[in-house]
Design an enzyme around this catalytic site. Structure first.
Site, PDB file in Angstrom:
ATOM      1  N   CYS A 175       0.679  -1.204  -0.014  1.00 27.55           N
ATOM      2  CA  CYS A 175      -0.009  -0.214   0.068  1.00 27.55           C
ATOM      3  C   CYS A 175       0.914   1.169  -0.132  1.00 27.55           C
ATOM      4  O   CYS A 175       0.402   2.419  -0.213  1.00 27.55           O
ATOM      5  CB  CYS A 175      -1.001  -0.067   1.308  1.00 27.55           C
ATOM      6  SG  CYS A 175      -2.413  -1.485   1.045  1.00 27.55           S
TER       7      CYS A 175
ATOM      8  N   HIS B 291      -2.696   7.355   2.469  1.00 29.13           N
ATOM      9  CA  HIS B 291      -3.313   5.891   2.104  1.00 29.13           C
ATOM     10  C   HIS B 291      -4.474   5.806   3.075  1.00 29.13           C
ATOM     11  O   HIS B 291      -4.856   5.901   4.142  1.00 29.13           O
ATOM     12  CB  HIS B 291      -2.198   4.881   2.651  1.00 29.13           C
ATOM     13  CG  HIS B 291      -2.684   3.449   2.468  1.00 29.13           C
ATOM     14  ND1 HIS B 291      -3.536   3.016   1.357  1.00 29.13           N
ATOM     15  CD2 HIS B 291      -2.694   2.508   3.322  1.00 29.13           C
ATOM     16  CE1 HIS B 291      -3.973   1.917   1.653  1.00 29.13           C
ATOM     17  NE2 HIS B 291      -3.413   1.509   2.745  1.00 29.13           N
TER      18      HIS B 291
ATOM     19  N   ASN C  72     -10.616   0.808   1.169  1.00 30.34           N
ATOM     20  CA  ASN C  72      -9.014   0.770   1.088  1.00 30.34           C
ATOM     21  C   ASN C  72      -8.609   0.153  -0.338  1.00 30.34           C
ATOM     22  O   ASN C  72      -8.802  -0.922  -0.651  1.00 30.34           O
ATOM     23  CB  ASN C  72      -8.376  -0.027   2.064  1.00 30.34           C
ATOM     24  CG  ASN C  72      -6.938  -0.113   2.125  1.00 30.34           C
ATOM     25  OD1 ASN C  72      -6.242   0.065   0.924  1.00 30.34           O
ATOM     26  ND2 ASN C  72      -6.347  -0.729   3.082  1.00 30.34           N
TER      27      ASN C  72
END
Length: 344
Positions: A113, A254, A284
Site C-alpha cells: 500500500c 493511504h 482501501n
C-alpha cells in the site's frame, strides 16, 4: 536539474458498488460494526472480465486526457501494484501496450500500500535527471477482491478495487516535488502477507485448502506500526525540506482505515492541513488509494497554485513512504470519468 511535478491526475473506479451489508453477512459482523471500526460504508468491485492492467490503463488514459498529452510522449510508466495480472511479465508492460505508450520504459513496483508513493519517488528522479521534456505516468492499481477471504472480518471489510494515476512532467521552479522519504522495516514483514503463490510456498492443493493464497493481516500490529513510524517519517521529511508543519495545506494519506487515521492524526500535527479522505465510499484500494484520493480532490478544485501537499503511504513490508510537493499549474479536469461521476 529540471523541476518535476504533477501536471495531471486521473483515476478509475469500477461501477459495481459493494455495500457493508453484503460484506457483513459473510464476515459475521454488521454494517454498524464496520462503520464504527473503519469509517467505510461501501467499496467498488472490478468486473470479472477486468484485470489490474485494465483498471490501470483507464486511470492512465484519464490523466493523459486531462493534460492533453499523447501517450507517445511518455518516457516511463511506473506501476505500483501488489495484485499484478500475472507473476510475470510486469503488469506495466501490459498497460504500456493498452494505452499505446510505445516509447515508454515500463516496470512494476511492489511496496504493497506504499507502492504509489515509492513509484512517484522513483519516477521523479528518472525524469529529473533525464531533463528531456518528456513525461512519466505513475499508476497505483489493485484488485484486492480477488485475494480476500470473505469470512475474515479483519480484511474482508476493508478493501475495494480501483486505480489512480498522475502524469509527471517539468513544472515551474516554485512548484513540483520538493523531497521524498522512503523507509522499510523488514523485520516486521509478517504483519501483512499473502503466504502462498511465490517461490517460498508455491501454490498447490494444500495451500489452496488452507487458504494460504488469501491476503492476511495482523490488524493490531499494523496499527502499532503506523502509530510508531508514520508521524516521525513525516516530521523528518518536513524538517529536511525546511517546511513548517503549519505551512502544509493538504494531507493525502493511504486510505487504510478511517478510524486508525483519526487516531494518528493528532500525532502527525498539521494544524492548517485538510486531511483528504475517500474511504467512506471506496474503502482501501491498496496502492491506488493515494492517487484516487488525489484525483478526486483535484477534480473538485481543492488545490490552489502554491499549496503545500503532503502524500503518505504505509503498508506491507513493512513500508512507509512520503512525498512533499508544492502544487503548481496543473491541467484542469475537463470532464470526470463516468465511474467517478456516478460515485459523487
Amino acid at each position: 536539474m529540471t523541476r518535476i511535478g504533477i501536471v495531471a491526475t486521473g483515476s478509475y473506479l469500477p461501477t459495481s458498488v459493494v455495500t457493508n451489508e453484503e460484506i457483513a453477512r459473510g464476515a459475521g459482523v454488521t454494517d454498524e460494526w464496520i462503520v464504527r471500526k473503519t469509517g467505510i460504508r461501501e467499496r467498488r468491485r472490478a468486473d470479472d472480465r477486468d484485470a489490474t492492467s485494465d483498471l490501470a490503463a483507464r486511470a492512465a488514459r484519464a490523466a493523459l486526457e486531462q493534460a492533453g498529452v499523447d501517450a507517445e510522449d511518455v518516457a516511463y510508466i511506473v506501476l505500483a501494484t501488489s495484485t499484478p495480472d500475472h507473476p510475470q511479465p510486469a503488469t506495466a508492460s501490459i498497460v504500456q501496450h493498452l494505452i499505446g505508450a510505445d516509447n515508454a520504459a515500463a516496470f512494476d513496483i511492489n511496496a504493497v500500500c506504499s507502492g504509489f508513493v515509492y513509484a512517484l519517488a522513483v519516477a521523479e528522479r528518472l525524469l529529473r535527471t533525464a531533463g528531456d521534456g518528456r513525461y512519466a505516468l505513475v499508476v497505483g492499481a489493485d484488485i484486492y477482491s480477488r485475494i480476500l477471504d470473505y469470512s475474515d472480518r479483519k480484511t474482508a471489510i476493508l478493501f475495494g478495487d480501483g486505480a489512480g494515476a498522475v502524469l509527471l512532467g517539468a513544472v515551474p521552479d516554485h512548484s513540483g516535488i520538493r523531497d521524498t522519504l522512503l523507509l522499510t522495516r523488514g523485520d516486521q514483514y509478517r504483519l501483512i502477507s499473502v503466504p502462498a503463490g511465490g517461490s517460498r510456498m508455491p501454490a498447490d492443493e494444500r495451500t489452496l485448502k488452507e487458504g494460504a493464497h488469501f491476503f492476511r493481516m495482523d490488524g493490531r500490529g499494523v496499527r502499532s506500526f503506523v502509530q510508531e513510524h508514520l508521524p516521525g517519517a513525516l516530521h523528518e521529511l518536513l524538517a529536511r525540506a525546511g517546511v513548517r508543519r503549519e505551512d502544509v495545506a493538504h494531507f493525502v494519506p493511504h486510505q487504510a482505515n478511517g478510524v486508525m487515521l483519526g487516531e494518528v492524526w493528532p500525532a502527525i500535527g498539521l494544524p492548517a492541513a485538510t486531511m483528504h479522505l475517500a474511504l467512506e465510499r471506496f474503502g482501501n484500494t491498496g496502492s491506488a488509494s493515494v492517487p484516487v484520493t488525489l484525483d478526486l480532490a483535484h477534480r473538485q478544485g481543492a488545490f490552489a497554485d502554491g499549496d503545500t501537499v503532503l502524500m503518505a503511504g504505509f503498508g506491507g513490508g513493512m513500508t512507509v513512504g512520503a512525498v512533499l510537493a508544492h502544487w503548481g499549474p496543473t491541467a484542469h479536469a475537463r470532464r470526470a470519468e463516468p465511474a467517478l461521476a456516478a460515485a459523487r
